[in-house]
Scaffold this motif. Structure first.
Motif, PDB file in Angstrom:
ATOM      1  N   MET B   1     -11.936  11.637  -6.361  1.00  0.00           N
ATOM      2  CA  MET B   1     -13.197  11.918  -7.044  1.00  0.00           C
ATOM      3  C   MET B   1     -14.306  11.038  -6.484  1.00  0.00           C
ATOM      4  O   MET B   1     -14.086   9.867  -6.217  1.00  0.00           O
ATOM      5  CB  MET B   1     -13.036  11.626  -8.544  1.00  0.00           C
ATOM      6  N   MET B   4     -19.923   7.544  -8.422  1.00  0.00           N
ATOM      7  CA  MET B   4     -21.255   7.727  -8.996  1.00  0.00           C
ATOM      8  C   MET B   4     -21.466   6.654 -10.065  1.00  0.00           C
ATOM      9  O   MET B   4     -20.488   6.086 -10.553  1.00  0.00           O
ATOM     10  CB  MET B   4     -21.427   9.133  -9.585  1.00  0.00           C
ATOM     11  N   PRO B   5     -22.715   6.366 -10.422  1.00  0.00           N
ATOM     12  CA  PRO B   5     -22.931   5.330 -11.436  1.00  0.00           C
ATOM     13  C   PRO B   5     -22.412   5.771 -12.803  1.00  0.00           C
ATOM     14  O   PRO B   5     -22.341   6.976 -13.080  1.00  0.00           O
ATOM     15  CB  PRO B   5     -24.444   5.167 -11.473  1.00  0.00           C
ATOM     16  N   LYS B   6     -22.074   4.803 -13.634  1.00  0.00           N
ATOM     17  CA  LYS B   6     -21.634   5.134 -14.994  1.00  0.00           C
ATOM     18  C   LYS B   6     -22.836   5.387 -15.890  1.00  0.00           C
ATOM     19  O   LYS B   6     -22.820   6.243 -16.749  1.00  0.00           O
ATOM     20  CB  LYS B   6     -20.817   3.976 -15.562  1.00  0.00           C
ATOM     21  N   ARG B   7     -23.860   4.556 -15.713  1.00  0.00           N
ATOM     22  CA  ARG B   7     -25.067   4.679 -16.523  1.00  0.00           C
ATOM     23  C   ARG B   7     -26.281   4.595 -15.608  1.00  0.00           C
ATOM     24  O   ARG B   7     -26.271   3.810 -14.660  1.00  0.00           O
ATOM     25  CB  ARG B   7     -25.138   3.539 -17.553  1.00  0.00           C
ATOM     26  N   VAL B   8     -27.301   5.378 -15.898  1.00  0.00           N
ATOM     27  CA  VAL B   8     -28.538   5.304 -15.112  1.00  0.00           C
ATOM     28  C   VAL B   8     -29.731   5.223 -16.051  1.00  0.00           C
ATOM     29  O   VAL B   8     -29.657   5.646 -17.208  1.00  0.00           O
ATOM     30  CB  VAL B   8     -28.713   6.536 -14.176  1.00  0.00           C
ATOM     31  N   ARG B  46     -18.892  11.614  -1.786  1.00  0.00           N
ATOM     32  CA  ARG B  46     -17.730  12.324  -1.221  1.00  0.00           C
ATOM     33  C   ARG B  46     -17.355  11.769   0.143  1.00  0.00           C
ATOM     34  O   ARG B  46     -16.184  11.653   0.480  1.00  0.00           O
ATOM     35  CB  ARG B  46     -18.059  13.810  -1.060  1.00  0.00           C
ATOM     36  N   GLU B  49     -15.698   8.466  -0.251  1.00  0.00           N
ATOM     37  CA  GLU B  49     -14.335   8.674  -0.747  1.00  0.00           C
ATOM     38  C   GLU B  49     -13.423   9.183   0.379  1.00  0.00           C
ATOM     39  O   GLU B  49     -12.267   8.758   0.488  1.00  0.00           O
ATOM     40  CB  GLU B  49     -14.383   9.694  -1.909  1.00  0.00           C
ATOM     41  N   ARG B  52     -12.536   6.231   2.442  1.00  0.00           N
ATOM     42  CA  ARG B  52     -11.551   5.381   1.748  1.00  0.00           C
ATOM     43  C   ARG B  52     -10.152   5.970   1.871  1.00  0.00           C
ATOM     44  O   ARG B  52      -9.195   5.268   2.202  1.00  0.00           O
ATOM     45  CB  ARG B  52     -11.925   5.242   0.258  1.00  0.00           C
ATOM     46  N   GLN B  56      -6.967   4.243   3.674  1.00  0.00           N
ATOM     47  CA  GLN B  56      -5.813   3.831   2.864  1.00  0.00           C
ATOM     48  C   GLN B  56      -4.554   4.605   3.211  1.00  0.00           C
ATOM     49  O   GLN B  56      -3.464   4.061   3.136  1.00  0.00           O
ATOM     50  CB  GLN B  56      -6.156   3.945   1.376  1.00  0.00           C
ATOM     51  N   ARG B  61      -0.791   0.699   2.083  1.00  0.00           N
ATOM     52  CA  ARG B  61      -0.645  -0.492   1.232  1.00  0.00           C
ATOM     53  C   ARG B  61      -0.504  -1.803   2.011  1.00  0.00           C
ATOM     54  O   ARG B  61       0.004  -2.779   1.490  1.00  0.00           O
ATOM     55  CB  ARG B  61       0.509  -0.318   0.256  1.00  0.00           C
ATOM     56  N   LYS B  64      -6.337  -5.004   2.738  1.00  0.00           N
ATOM     57  CA  LYS B  64      -7.224  -4.718   1.610  1.00  0.00           C
ATOM     58  C   LYS B  64      -8.508  -4.111   2.158  1.00  0.00           C
ATOM     59  O   LYS B  64      -9.062  -4.621   3.142  1.00  0.00           O
ATOM     60  CB  LYS B  64      -7.530  -6.011   0.863  1.00  0.00           C
ATOM     61  N   TYR B  66     -12.418  -3.005   1.528  1.00  0.00           N
ATOM     62  CA  TYR B  66     -13.600  -3.262   0.702  1.00  0.00           C
ATOM     63  C   TYR B  66     -14.634  -2.184   1.023  1.00  0.00           C
ATOM     64  O   TYR B  66     -14.917  -1.952   2.194  1.00  0.00           O
ATOM     65  CB  TYR B  66     -14.213  -4.620   1.028  1.00  0.00           C
ATOM     66  N   TRP B  94     -24.607  12.288  -5.381  1.00  0.00           N
ATOM     67  CA  TRP B  94     -25.101  10.908  -5.395  1.00  0.00           C
ATOM     68  C   TRP B  94     -24.921  10.323  -4.002  1.00  0.00           C
ATOM     69  O   TRP B  94     -23.895  10.559  -3.368  1.00  0.00           O
ATOM     70  CB  TRP B  94     -24.344  10.076  -6.437  1.00  0.00           C
TER      71      TRP B  94
END
Lengths: 222, 139
Positions: B1, B4-8, B46, B49, B52, B56, B61, B64, B66, B94
């Motif tokens: 997924m 995106m921000p949680k709150r704006v 997207r 993601e 990432r 990964q 695994r 790490k 960032y 976003w």
């Protein structure tokens, strides 16, 4: 200082500013400034190759041989890089005496692997590549070698766990400098994340009650 | 997924300008190796993601990862075959504003060759020209 203090050629800069600094860089020199010890700052240019070589050897103190002037013992205080971070564009030097106590960042040289990091799904991460130490200028180590196989017995390695040379102390002993982390699969966390269609919460949305009250007030005025 | 921000504070934003080079977030700060942008672009949640996942899955695994950028800018888009006007469209995705020099991803805890291979896979998912960098000189 484990190495001999390098001597670097320098020349006084008569004209300062962006344009003249750029011209200095085009001639293989690097603009720099020397300050400290209560005297006025001096704008100089130093030989770029010499200073870069010294910095790559983890030297902190240099002898600046200023053309037509005195030789000054200086500590490299700050470096400025270009926007891509690969070219040095300016150096700050501070005047020091060899007996003075200073706070500098020393490079950490890691070797060895702790037992914990050998387990599957465990990763050793180096949180710090340098560490801040306080010592006499003459005692600044070029690097601190840390054998993680011997020193690291828990998940976190603190700055205080490092063996230091005599006369050197760490500024922040509780700082975590290396960690062994367990890496989990990211799938469960992803499921909890909001979907593509989800919208973030708007924290400054107008309250409908306030809006209705405002329209009522306007109508009353009419 | 996608991220995106949680709150704006505000639902929509103006497009803005992306002039100049990155002056912050332009060096390897957390890991040992990083992927640096050489262009200016909006990078969508997207795409981040996808990068990432590419890294990964390759690292399995070990090491790490960032993520140094976050898509905090809402980008709106009008639906197809719609007449112009009637206000600003709904948010489509976003994006993170990326300038030349911005560090996109960093990796620690793996040897150099593995980190380079992983970041090369990430670079394929990015809409910008990238390069691999290590930690810079420090005093």
């Amino acid at each position: 200082m484990s190495h001999k203090t390098p001597s670097i050629e320098a020349a006084l800069r008569e004209r300062i500013g962006t344009r003249y600094a750029r011209r200095v860089r085009q001639t293989g020199q690097l603009p720099a400034v020397i300050y400290g010890h209560g005297t006025a700052p001096t704008s100089v240019s130093v030989n770029e190759k010499q200073i870069v070589t010294a910095l790559k050897q983890n030297q902190h103190v240099v002898e600046l041989a200023i053309a037509g002037g005195a030789t000054e013992t200086c500590l490299v205080k700050e470096l400025q890089f270009g926007f891509l971070g690969d070219n040095l564009i300016h150096v700050d030097f501070t005047r020091v005496n060899l007996d003075e106590r200073v706070t500098v960042k020393v490079h950490l040289h890691w070797y060895g692997t702790p037992e914990l990091a050998k387990k599957p799904g465990h990763v050793l991460t180096h949180d710090q590549s340098e560490i801040e130490v306080t010592c006499k200028v003459s005692d600044i180590p070029s690097e601190l070698r840390v054998d993680l196989g011997k020193v690291m017995h828990s998940h976190n390695l603190h700055a205080s766990d490092i063996t230091l040379p005599a006369g050197v102390s760490i500024t922040h002993p509780k700082l975590i400098i290396a960690r062994v982390e367990e890496i989990f699969d990211a799938a469960p966390a992803e499921a909890a994340a909001p979907g593509t269609g989800a919208e973030p919460e708007v924290i400054k949305a107008k309250k409908p009650e306030d809006g209705a009250a405002a329209t009522d007030a306007k109508e009353a005025k009419k | 997924m996608a991220l995106m921000p949680k709150r704006v504070k505000w639902r929509k934003q103006q497009r803005g300008k992306m002039k100049g080079n990155a002056t912050r977030g332009n060096y390897v700060a957390f890991g040992d190796y990083g992927l640096q942008s050489l262009d200016t672009h909006w990078i969508s949640g997207r795409q981040i993601e996808a990068g990432r996942i590419a890294a990964q899955h390759f690292l399995r695994r070990q090491g790490k990862l960032y993520i140094r950028i976050f898509p905090a800018k809402p980008i709106s888009k009008k639906p197809l075959e719609t007449r112009m006007g009637t206000g600003k469209a709904d948010v489509d995705y976003w994006a993170a504003c990326v300038k030349p020099g911005t560090m996109l991803f960093e990796i620690s805890g793996v040897p150099e060759d593995l980190a380079k291979q992983a970041l090369a896979r990430v670079a394929h998912k990015m809409p910008v020209k990238c390069r691999l960098v290590g930690r810079r000189l420090a005093v």
